[in-house]
Every structure is written in structure tokens, then in C-alpha cells.
Design an enzyme around this catalytic site. Sequence first.
Site, PDB file in Angstrom:
ATOM      1  N   ARG A  28       0.733  -1.242   0.011  1.00 15.33           N
ATOM      2  CA  ARG A  28       0.063  -0.083   0.055  1.00 15.33           C
ATOM      3  C   ARG A  28       0.907   1.456   0.061  1.00 15.33           C
ATOM      4  O   ARG A  28       0.299   2.325   0.680  1.00 15.33           O
ATOM      5  CB  ARG A  28      -0.995   0.090   1.329  1.00 15.33           C
ATOM      6  CG  ARG A  28      -2.035  -1.038   1.262  1.00 15.33           C
ATOM      7  CD  ARG A  28      -2.932  -0.842   2.353  1.00 15.33           C
ATOM      8  NE  ARG A  28      -4.089  -1.973   2.451  1.00 15.33           N
ATOM      9  CZ  ARG A  28      -4.468  -2.551   3.522  1.00 15.33           C
ATOM     10  NH1 ARG A  28      -4.430  -1.660   4.463  1.00 15.33           N
ATOM     11  NH2 ARG A  28      -5.253  -3.509   3.575  1.00 15.33           N
ATOM     12  N   ARG A  32      -3.039   6.059   1.210  1.00  8.44           N
ATOM     13  CA  ARG A  32      -3.861   7.448   1.886  1.00  8.44           C
ATOM     14  C   ARG A  32      -2.758   8.129   3.081  1.00  8.44           C
ATOM     15  O   ARG A  32      -3.195   9.220   3.562  1.00  8.44           O
ATOM     16  CB  ARG A  32      -5.000   7.023   2.578  1.00  8.44           C
ATOM     17  CG  ARG A  32      -6.155   6.368   1.598  1.00  8.44           C
ATOM     18  CD  ARG A  32      -7.506   5.768   2.381  1.00  8.44           C
ATOM     19  NE  ARG A  32      -7.061   4.676   3.005  1.00  8.44           N
ATOM     20  CZ  ARG A  32      -7.827   3.982   4.066  1.00  8.44           C
ATOM     21  NH1 ARG A  32      -8.946   4.583   4.352  1.00  8.44           N
ATOM     22  NH2 ARG A  32      -7.319   2.768   4.395  1.00  8.44           N
ATOM     23  N   ARG A  41      -6.979  11.512  -5.300  1.00 11.79           N
ATOM     24  CA  ARG A  41      -8.286  11.035  -4.893  1.00 11.79           C
ATOM     25  C   ARG A  41      -9.723  11.855  -4.891  1.00 11.79           C
ATOM     26  O   ARG A  41     -10.696  11.615  -5.757  1.00 11.79           O
ATOM     27  CB  ARG A  41      -8.275  10.147  -3.827  1.00 11.79           C
ATOM     28  CG  ARG A  41      -9.442   9.225  -3.582  1.00 11.79           C
ATOM     29  CD  ARG A  41      -9.511   8.594  -2.232  1.00 11.79           C
ATOM     30  NE  ARG A  41     -10.564   7.664  -2.076  1.00 11.79           N
ATOM     31  CZ  ARG A  41     -11.969   7.783  -2.217  1.00 11.79           C
ATOM     32  NH1 ARG A  41     -12.414   9.207  -2.067  1.00 11.79           N
ATOM     33  NH2 ARG A  41     -12.792   6.994  -1.803  1.00 11.79           N
ATOM     34  N   ASP A  78      -7.013  -2.859  -6.730  1.00 11.23           N
ATOM     35  CA  ASP A  78      -7.535  -3.381  -5.849  1.00 11.23           C
ATOM     36  C   ASP A  78      -7.486  -4.945  -5.803  1.00 11.23           C
ATOM     37  O   ASP A  78      -7.516  -5.297  -7.059  1.00 11.23           O
ATOM     38  CB  ASP A  78      -8.901  -2.904  -5.424  1.00 11.23           C
ATOM     39  CG  ASP A  78      -9.687  -3.276  -4.297  1.00 11.23           C
ATOM     40  OD1 ASP A  78      -9.229  -2.583  -3.231  1.00 11.23           O
ATOM     41  OD2 ASP A  78     -10.351  -4.239  -4.287  1.00 11.23           O
ATOM     42  N   TYR A 154     -14.862 -12.359   0.087  1.00 11.90           N
ATOM     43  CA  TYR A 154     -15.369 -11.285  -0.308  1.00 11.90           C
ATOM     44  C   TYR A 154     -16.797 -11.628  -1.005  1.00 11.90           C
ATOM     45  O   TYR A 154     -17.478 -10.950  -0.932  1.00 11.90           O
ATOM     46  CB  TYR A 154     -14.422 -10.170  -0.983  1.00 11.90           C
ATOM     47  CG  TYR A 154     -13.647  -9.462   0.120  1.00 11.90           C
ATOM     48  CD1 TYR A 154     -13.974  -8.514   0.867  1.00 11.90           C
ATOM     49  CD2 TYR A 154     -12.180 -10.032   0.145  1.00 11.90           C
ATOM     50  CE1 TYR A 154     -13.187  -7.605   1.771  1.00 11.90           C
ATOM     51  CE2 TYR A 154     -11.318  -9.207   0.997  1.00 11.90           C
ATOM     52  CZ  TYR A 154     -11.729  -8.150   1.519  1.00 11.90           C
ATOM     53  OH  TYR A 154     -10.906  -7.373   2.476  1.00 11.90           O
TER      54      TYR A 154
END
Length: 355
Positions: A28, A32, A41, A78, A154
Site C-alpha cells: 500500500r 492514503r 483521489r 484493488d 469477499y
Amino acid sequence: MWPPLRNDTFLRACLRQPTDYTPIWLMRQAGRYLPEYKATRARAGSFMGLATNVDYATEVTLQPLERFPLDAAILFSDILTVPDAMGLGLSFAEGEGPRFATNVRDEAAVDRLAVPDMAKLRYVFDAVTSIRKALDGRVPLIGFSGSPWTLACYMVEGAGSDDYRAVKTLMYARPDLMHRILAINADAVAAYLNAQIDAGAQAVMVFDSWGGVLADAAFRTFSLAYTQRVLAGLQREKDGQRIPAIVFTKGGGQWLEAVADIGPDVVGLDWTTDLGAARRRVGDRVALQGNLDPMALFAPPEAVQAEARAALDSFGKGPGHIFNLGHGISQFTPPEHVAALVEAVHGYSRRLQVL
């Protein structure tokens, strides 16, 4: 087609070849914790708006490399793009994790599953090519996917889960359906990663993020066997160059030898496994990637650097170590602490190699 690679330290470490220092990249790493990512973003309007736009995906992939002398870039995407392409309807609500509009919990839903047309994932492959061109040989580019089991978690749950009740219930009650889901997922992941390699990825990583929630026998049957099926389906060479394959199972340290035996070049470790002990367990079968606790990055820079040195000391001299975190970097991590980590890994490992 591609410019020559100026820094191949990461690729050489993956193949257990000698390096002048220990390479480092971070799971990652484009994300963020960087203010420039947040600004991009905001322009994109949503996470999927960011991930499906080639220019934005290229921009955020390169952002950490502008700040830190990292030794690899990883595609910004992703892990759930494959089930999204199966028609399950992936979305990301603000402040929440991923969610599918449709879940897979019965025979009818399983019957509707199929390996998706890779044309539906063209935005990913276009991003890979764009990023590889933009890197201009600076460092290698890593492509990735979720593992068959992690994708199934998921797909069955419909979102993240605390107890994996739905997917484990299906696994125990209808193992036949679970095997059908996983076989489709494995073939889809192999095709997806091969298309990333064709588009320019120089290494690929399988994230088995939820393998560690399984009992021992279930892990071997429902996770490991299907990750092995992915690896068996991968092209491992492109344009005369080896394409290293990395497998990372969070919470999987007890299965280190079993993971090494299914054929990856590199096994990723979380922070619960001692690097030196792991190296002794696998010998020269695979390289190891890891494994600093991401929370260590909240300590002062000098403490971060001490933790980095301790990890490097634990692995010791010699080839086959890629420094990384034991999981993805937290969005609250101070960027200056990342800078201290990268500096410590590069500087101390150079000294360690010549001692």
C-alpha cells in the site's frame, strides 16, 4: 519496447541473487498516508474512479517514488477487480471497505460464476503499461491479485467480515460449492496475472489476506491448493526474463514451509514470524519478504530505524531478503517516518553486507 532497467535490486533479491543492499518497497505504498494521494483521489471523485482511470492510477503509483528511493513500484489497483469483472458489483462507500452488490452463497449463484472476459479488466492492463512506460526503467513494476480464497471470502460475505461466518459455513456445509468457486477464482487469477505480465508487470504478487483465518486442514485444502493452481498457471518468463512470483498469507507463518513448497520465488511474512527463524526453516528454497510491524512506523524516526536494523540483523547477511512491512501501511503513518525507514534499510544493509 521497454527502456533498460536501471535498478534491478528487487528482482535480483527475489531470485536470491547477490545484491549490494536489501531492497525495500511497502505494501500500500501508494495510498492514503500521502497528502498528494488524497489530492488525486479528491480529483478522481471515488476510489474506483481513481483505480479505473489510467492517468490517475499511473500518477498515484509513482507518487511514493518521488518521495522515497524505493526499489519497486506496485500497480495501484484493488484485489477485488476480478470478482467485480464477474458481475458482482464492487463499490467503496466513503469511510467503509469494499462491498459487493451481489453475494455468492448458493448453488444458483455459483452456477452463474465464470472466469471473466479479460477485456473487462482492460483498464488494469492499460494502467500497467502506462506505469511501466512512466517508470522509464527506474525500478521494476509489481502486478498483483487477491488469492482465490481471499476473493471467495469477499464474494460470499459480500463485504469484509469479523468472523467469516458465511464463507466458513459454506465451506463446511457445501465443500463442493466452495471448490467450484475456488477453481473458477484460481483460473481467473492466473489469467489476470498473465495479462498483467503481458502488459508490462515484471513481478506478480498473490495476496492471501485471509488465509490465516482458516484451520490447518482447511487452509491446505481451500487456500494453499488453489494458490498453487494459480502459480502453476502463470507464465514465469517474459522476453527472456524471469518473472518472480510472491505469495503472502497474512497469519500464515505456521505454513511457511508448505507455502514455499508450492512454487513461489518469494514468500511474504507478517510481523508475527521471526525472519531469521524463517530463513533457517526454508533454507535456499525461496526468498523472503517482510516483515516490520506497520505500527512501528508511529514511533519516533530513531525507533523506526532501530526496528529496521533489528529485522535486518535477524535475517543476516546474504541474498534473498526484500524488506517490507508485515501488512499494508496505515493511512495515518507520518511520511517522514517512511523516509527514515527507507534510509535505515538502505544504509544499514549496505554496511551489513560488507561486515
